[in-house]
Write a protein that holds these residues in place. Sequence first.
Motif, PDB file in Angstrom:
ATOM      1  N   MET A 131      11.439   2.654  14.370  1.00  0.00           N
ATOM      2  CA  MET A 131      10.950   2.870  13.279  1.00  0.00           C
ATOM      3  C   MET A 131      10.258   1.619  12.478  1.00  0.00           C
ATOM      4  O   MET A 131      10.903   0.625  12.453  1.00  0.00           O
ATOM      5  N   LYS A 132       8.968   1.733  12.045  1.00  0.00           N
ATOM      6  CA  LYS A 132       8.196   0.544  11.539  1.00  0.00           C
ATOM      7  C   LYS A 132       9.083   0.220  10.341  1.00  0.00           C
ATOM      8  O   LYS A 132       9.338   1.023   9.524  1.00  0.00           O
ATOM      9  N   PRO A 133       9.222  -1.235   9.853  1.00  0.00           N
ATOM     10  CA  PRO A 133       9.616  -1.376   8.511  1.00  0.00           C
ATOM     11  C   PRO A 133       8.796  -1.095   7.551  1.00  0.00           C
ATOM     12  O   PRO A 133       7.441  -0.975   7.892  1.00  0.00           O
ATOM     13  N   PRO A 134       9.252  -0.807   6.438  1.00  0.00           N
ATOM     14  CA  PRO A 134       8.195  -0.360   5.267  1.00  0.00           C
ATOM     15  C   PRO A 134       7.784  -1.562   4.594  1.00  0.00           C
ATOM     16  O   PRO A 134       8.306  -2.748   4.635  1.00  0.00           O
ATOM     17  N   ALA A 135       6.415  -1.347   3.981  1.00  0.00           N
ATOM     18  CA  ALA A 135       6.059  -2.307   2.913  1.00  0.00           C
ATOM     19  C   ALA A 135       5.400  -1.647   1.967  1.00  0.00           C
ATOM     20  O   ALA A 135       4.783  -0.452   2.339  1.00  0.00           O
ATOM     21  N   ILE A 136       5.489  -2.085   0.807  1.00  0.00           N
ATOM     22  CA  ILE A 136       4.888  -1.256  -0.389  1.00  0.00           C
ATOM     23  C   ILE A 136       3.358  -1.956  -0.745  1.00  0.00           C
ATOM     24  O   ILE A 136       3.419  -3.060  -1.118  1.00  0.00           O
ATOM     25  N   LEU A 137       2.412  -1.177  -0.867  1.00  0.00           N
ATOM     26  CA  LEU A 137       1.257  -1.727  -1.540  1.00  0.00           C
ATOM     27  C   LEU A 137       1.013  -1.041  -2.945  1.00  0.00           C
ATOM     28  O   LEU A 137       0.837   0.166  -3.158  1.00  0.00           O
ATOM     29  N   LEU A 138       1.102  -1.963  -4.019  1.00  0.00           N
ATOM     30  CA  LEU A 138       0.937  -1.650  -5.111  1.00  0.00           C
ATOM     31  C   LEU A 138      -0.564  -1.974  -5.720  1.00  0.00           C
ATOM     32  O   LEU A 138      -0.729  -3.107  -6.005  1.00  0.00           O
ATOM     33  N   MET A 139      -1.234  -1.116  -5.663  1.00  0.00           N
ATOM     34  CA  MET A 139      -2.892  -1.313  -6.260  1.00  0.00           C
ATOM     35  C   MET A 139      -3.154  -0.767  -7.452  1.00  0.00           C
ATOM     36  O   MET A 139      -2.586   0.166  -7.920  1.00  0.00           O
TER      37      MET A 139
END
Length: 320
Positions: free
Chosen positions: A1-9
């Motif tokens: 499973m790929k690690p998560p990253a959050i894009l807050l735009m």
Amino acid sequence: MKPPAILLMGPTASGKSTVALDLAAHVPVEIVSVDSAQVFRNMDIGTAKPSATDRNAVPHHLIDIIDPTESYSAARFHADAVRLMHEIAARGRIPLLVGGTMLYFKALREGLSALPHADAAVRAAIDAEARKRGWPALHAELARVDPMTASRLKPADSQRIQRAIEVFRLTGRPMSELLGRRKTEPLPFHLEQLALVPSDRRGLHRRIEARFESMLKKGLVQELRELRERYALSSAMPSMRCVGYREAWQFLEGEIAATELRDRGIYATRQLAKRQLTWLRATPATTFDCLANDLAVQVRRYLDIRLASHSWIPTRESVN
């Protein structure tokens, strides 16, 4: 499973920083700025940088990394951001990328096009031509060699016209042709893409007006005076093309009055927000009303559910 990253735009004045700090109080994140203006040192008021208190409370990255006399590109952002994302994930935290520079987000999601690096000599030559002939003339030149790119640029869009001509002179090929060719690998993260958009454009405009007036009261003009004393700046530099600083420069040069500074600054910020929202409409993301009173709570609850599947993520207590 790929690690998560959050894009807050989101557009300017949509409350991104407030939401990011709220998330940081509940989720083990480190914040990566996605802002082409906050990279410049000593440009604090006009870029709405996080306060020293906020930056001490939560790790922030890609803020204050170059002088206002320097340039920062999407390619450099991509390299810096990917490196930081890996480092943050290795520390057991989640990269939270926050900002309104949509081109940087696009580079991160889709990879970089096969465009050449900036060439200082070529750019200087283009700037010299612009001083003699004007940017509309260079826009007409661009229309002859790269009509597709020229058609989406205004004749006064000096920064993008310069880049497009630079690419053609360096490669002999139009930028529109090279943009479709990618030279970077897909991002090895699971991206949670969130967009803060207004349910009422007028509500965002009111925020923009209040925000720019606040910048003027805090000393935006004086900040620029001090920058001009400290650095060998020119109005053509990317740092001085930033919204707010461009208008303050015109005021200090005597080109506009104080009332015009306010009105032009607000108008330019609205136009920036309009461009940002245009980008967001074409971006696959979960949207939230940035004018909602419980915006931060909504975002946090949504991410609680989305991140629950990533069982490797430690709790804040285990990280601390």
